[in-house]
Design a protein around this motif. Structure first.
Motif, PDB file in Angstrom:
ATOM      1  N   PHE A  31      -4.579  10.619  -2.655  1.00 45.21           N
ATOM      2  CA  PHE A  31      -5.744  10.123  -1.936  1.00 45.21           C
ATOM      3  C   PHE A  31      -5.945   8.635  -2.223  1.00 45.21           C
ATOM      4  CE2 PHE A  31     -10.285  10.478  -0.592  1.00 45.21           C
ATOM      5  CZ  PHE A  31     -10.079  11.210   0.571  1.00 45.21           C
ATOM      6  N   GLY A  32      -4.899   7.840  -2.006  1.00 44.92           N
ATOM      7  CA  GLY A  32      -4.962   6.425  -2.322  1.00 44.92           C
ATOM      8  C   GLY A  32      -5.271   5.554  -1.122  1.00 44.92           C
ATOM      9  N   ASN A  33      -5.670   4.324  -1.411  1.00 41.43           N
ATOM     10  CA  ASN A  33      -5.884   3.342  -0.356  1.00 41.43           C
ATOM     11  C   ASN A  33      -4.607   2.596   0.000  1.00 41.43           C
ATOM     12  OD1 ASN A  33      -8.734   3.687   0.025  1.00 41.43           O
ATOM     13  ND2 ASN A  33      -9.029   2.735  -1.970  1.00 41.43           N
ATOM     14  N   ALA A  34      -3.575   2.755  -0.825  1.00 39.51           N
ATOM     15  CA  ALA A  34      -2.256   2.174  -0.580  1.00 39.51           C
ATOM     16  C   ALA A  34      -1.257   2.994  -1.380  1.00 39.51           C
ATOM     17  CB  ALA A  34      -2.204   0.704  -0.987  1.00 39.51           C
ATOM     18  N   LEU A  35       0.000   2.982  -0.953  1.00 46.28           N
ATOM     19  CA  LEU A  35       0.989   3.858  -1.583  1.00 46.28           C
ATOM     20  C   LEU A  35       1.238   3.530  -3.047  1.00 46.28           C
ATOM     21  CD1 LEU A  35       4.028   2.353  -1.877  1.00 46.28           C
ATOM     22  CD2 LEU A  35       3.915   2.548   0.597  1.00 46.28           C
ATOM     23  N   ASN A  71       1.918  25.334   1.487  1.00 47.00           N
ATOM     24  CA  ASN A  71       1.240  24.297   0.710  1.00 47.00           C
ATOM     25  C   ASN A  71       2.220  23.149   0.488  1.00 47.00           C
ATOM     26  OD1 ASN A  71       2.560  26.331  -1.067  1.00 47.00           O
ATOM     27  ND2 ASN A  71       1.974  24.912  -2.710  1.00 47.00           N
ATOM     28  N   SER A  72       1.700  21.965   0.249  1.00 43.88           N
ATOM     29  CA  SER A  72       2.575  20.797   0.202  1.00 43.88           C
ATOM     30  C   SER A  72       1.982  19.688  -0.647  1.00 43.88           C
ATOM     31  CB  SER A  72       2.834  20.272   1.621  1.00 43.88           C
ATOM     32  OG  SER A  72       1.627  19.791   2.206  1.00 43.88           O
ATOM     33  N   ILE A  73       2.791  18.659  -0.836  1.00 45.76           N
ATOM     34  CA  ILE A  73       2.362  17.408  -1.466  1.00 45.76           C
ATOM     35  C   ILE A  73       2.376  16.349  -0.380  1.00 45.76           C
ATOM     36  CG2 ILE A  73       2.887  15.682  -3.233  1.00 45.76           C
ATOM     37  CD1 ILE A  73       4.450  17.949  -4.672  1.00 45.76           C
ATOM     38  N   PHE A  74       1.252  15.669  -0.167  1.00 41.83           N
ATOM     39  CA  PHE A  74       1.176  14.740   0.965  1.00 41.83           C
ATOM     40  C   PHE A  74       0.166  13.649   0.672  1.00 41.83           C
ATOM     41  CE2 PHE A  74      -2.062  17.917   1.548  1.00 41.83           C
ATOM     42  CZ  PHE A  74      -3.142  17.239   2.074  1.00 41.83           C
ATOM     43  N   GLY A  75       0.128  12.650   1.543  1.00 41.97           N
ATOM     44  CA  GLY A  75      -0.898  11.623   1.463  1.00 41.97           C
ATOM     45  C   GLY A  75      -0.368  10.257   1.089  1.00 41.97           C
ATOM     46  N   THR A  76      -1.300   9.331   0.902  1.00 43.89           N
ATOM     47  CA  THR A  76      -0.974   7.931   0.638  1.00 43.89           C
ATOM     48  C   THR A  76      -0.836   7.710  -0.860  1.00 43.89           C
ATOM     49  OG1 THR A  76      -2.215   7.274   2.596  1.00 43.89           O
ATOM     50  CG2 THR A  76      -1.697   5.554   1.010  1.00 43.89           C
ATOM     51  N   ALA A 124       7.299  18.113   0.827  1.00 42.61           N
ATOM     52  CA  ALA A 124       6.964  16.861   0.142  1.00 42.61           C
ATOM     53  C   ALA A 124       6.851  15.772   1.200  1.00 42.61           C
ATOM     54  CB  ALA A 124       8.033  16.515  -0.889  1.00 42.61           C
ATOM     55  N   ASN A 125       5.646  15.268   1.394  1.00 46.67           N
ATOM     56  CA  ASN A 125       5.403  14.338   2.492  1.00 46.67           C
ATOM     57  C   ASN A 125       4.499  13.194   2.036  1.00 46.67           C
ATOM     58  OD1 ASN A 125       5.594  13.407   5.156  1.00 46.67           O
ATOM     59  ND2 ASN A 125       3.796  14.567   5.806  1.00 46.67           N
ATOM     60  N   ALA A 126       4.790  12.657   0.842  1.00 49.97           N
ATOM     61  CA  ALA A 126       4.027  11.508   0.346  1.00 49.97           C
ATOM     62  C   ALA A 126       4.499  10.240   1.046  1.00 49.97           C
ATOM     63  CB  ALA A 126       4.218  11.370  -1.158  1.00 49.97           C
ATOM     64  N   ALA A 127       3.634   9.235   1.074  1.00 49.15           N
ATOM     65  CA  ALA A 127       3.985   7.984   1.743  1.00 49.15           C
ATOM     66  C   ALA A 127       5.233   7.352   1.134  1.00 49.15           C
ATOM     67  CB  ALA A 127       2.811   7.007   1.672  1.00 49.15           C
ATOM     68  N   SER A 128       5.386   7.495  -0.193  1.00 43.90           N
ATOM     69  CA  SER A 128       6.593   7.038  -0.888  1.00 43.90           C
ATOM     70  C   SER A 128       6.976   8.131  -1.880  1.00 43.90           C
ATOM     71  CB  SER A 128       6.330   5.718  -1.621  1.00 43.90           C
ATOM     72  OG  SER A 128       7.463   5.324  -2.363  1.00 43.90           O
ATOM     73  N   GLN A 129       8.223   8.582  -1.832  1.00 48.22           N
ATOM     74  CA  GLN A 129       8.642   9.651  -2.733  1.00 48.22           C
ATOM     75  C   GLN A 129      10.120   9.537  -3.041  1.00 48.22           C
ATOM     76  OE1 GLN A 129       7.396  13.079  -0.434  1.00 48.22           O
ATOM     77  NE2 GLN A 129       9.330  13.232   0.646  1.00 48.22           N
TER      78      GLN A 129
END
Length: 228
Positions: free
Chosen positions: A96-100, A124-129, A156-161
């Motif tokens: 839940f970030g404002n930037a990656l 269920n997943s891992i996601f977000g900024t 896994a769908n994080a902005a950077s991973q």
């Protein structure tokens, strides 16, 4: 909230429940603490926030959402690490970030995360900024998973991973190139670390398998000929 100093602080709570509240590292960036014991995520979820290194070696239990909150700046020491190999948690993890580069999560070598796979797109997943690094183990429960070729799940769908050299998928075979395969429910499931997607892929045609084996045999024979 933890307020202390140093890098070896360990707090053990055998039965900690967070139900809509926040677990927070409130000290300086150079300080690290470890939470041990057992951590249950209640029906209203849990929020994690850190101003330094926070290692959660506690076993995480529950199925509601964990939110990793914005750390306040881009300092790479502001990292939350999941370190238990006995997690039974099956909820979402949202960065839940404002930037990656302001929210960071790591799955330590040997630690695990669990994913319940249902009909196509339901999991269920891992996601977000934010930035996520995976060096541990993914466990997929395929009991109720779809079996149609093309079914897929964004795990896994994080902005950077990124996936490290010690990453693995339990019960899957490392096929190389970041691909992990298993057979279940009469289907072949493939996890691709390049995309973070689990999908049902076609079963190789017998002719294709025969051609592959023939090619490998010819290559082996050529190498032996060159050595001779």
């Amino acid at each position: 909230m933890w307020k202390g100093s140093g890098t070896t602080a360990i707090i053990t709570v055998d039965n900690l429940t967070i139900d809509g509240g926040q677990l927070r590292h409130g000290q300086a960036s150079g300080d690290t603490f470890t939470l041990a014991g057992n951590l249950t995520v209640g029906v209203n979820g849990a929020n994690f926030a850190t101003q330094g290194g926070m290692i959660i070696s506690a076993n995480i239990i529950g199925s509601q959402t964990i939110r990793i909150l914005d750390s306040g700046n881009t300092d790479t020491t502001r990292l939350i690490t999941l370190a238990s190999s006995a997690n039974t948690f099956t909820g979402n993890i949202e960065l839940f970030g404002n930037a990656l580069d302001r929210t960071r999560l790591a799955l330590a070598d040997g630690a695990n995360l669990n994913f319940v796979i249902g009909a196509s797109g339901l999991n269920n997943s891992i996601f977000g900024t934010g930035t996520a690094t995976f060096d541990g183990v993914f466990n997929f429960d395929l009991t109720g998973a779809g079996t149609t070729i093309g079914d897929s799940w964004a795990v896994a769908n994080a902005a950077s991973q990124s996936f490290g050299g010690t990453f693995s998928v339990s019960g899957f075979t490392d096929m190389g190139g970041g691909l992990w395969d298993t057979t279940a429910n009469g289907a072949i499931y493939q996890f691709d670390t390049g995309s973070g997607i689990l999908s049902v892929v076609p079963i190789p045609e017998p002719s294709s398998v025969a051609m592959l084996l023939s090619g490998l045999g010819a290559l082996f024979g050529l190498r032996r000929f060159r050595k001779a």
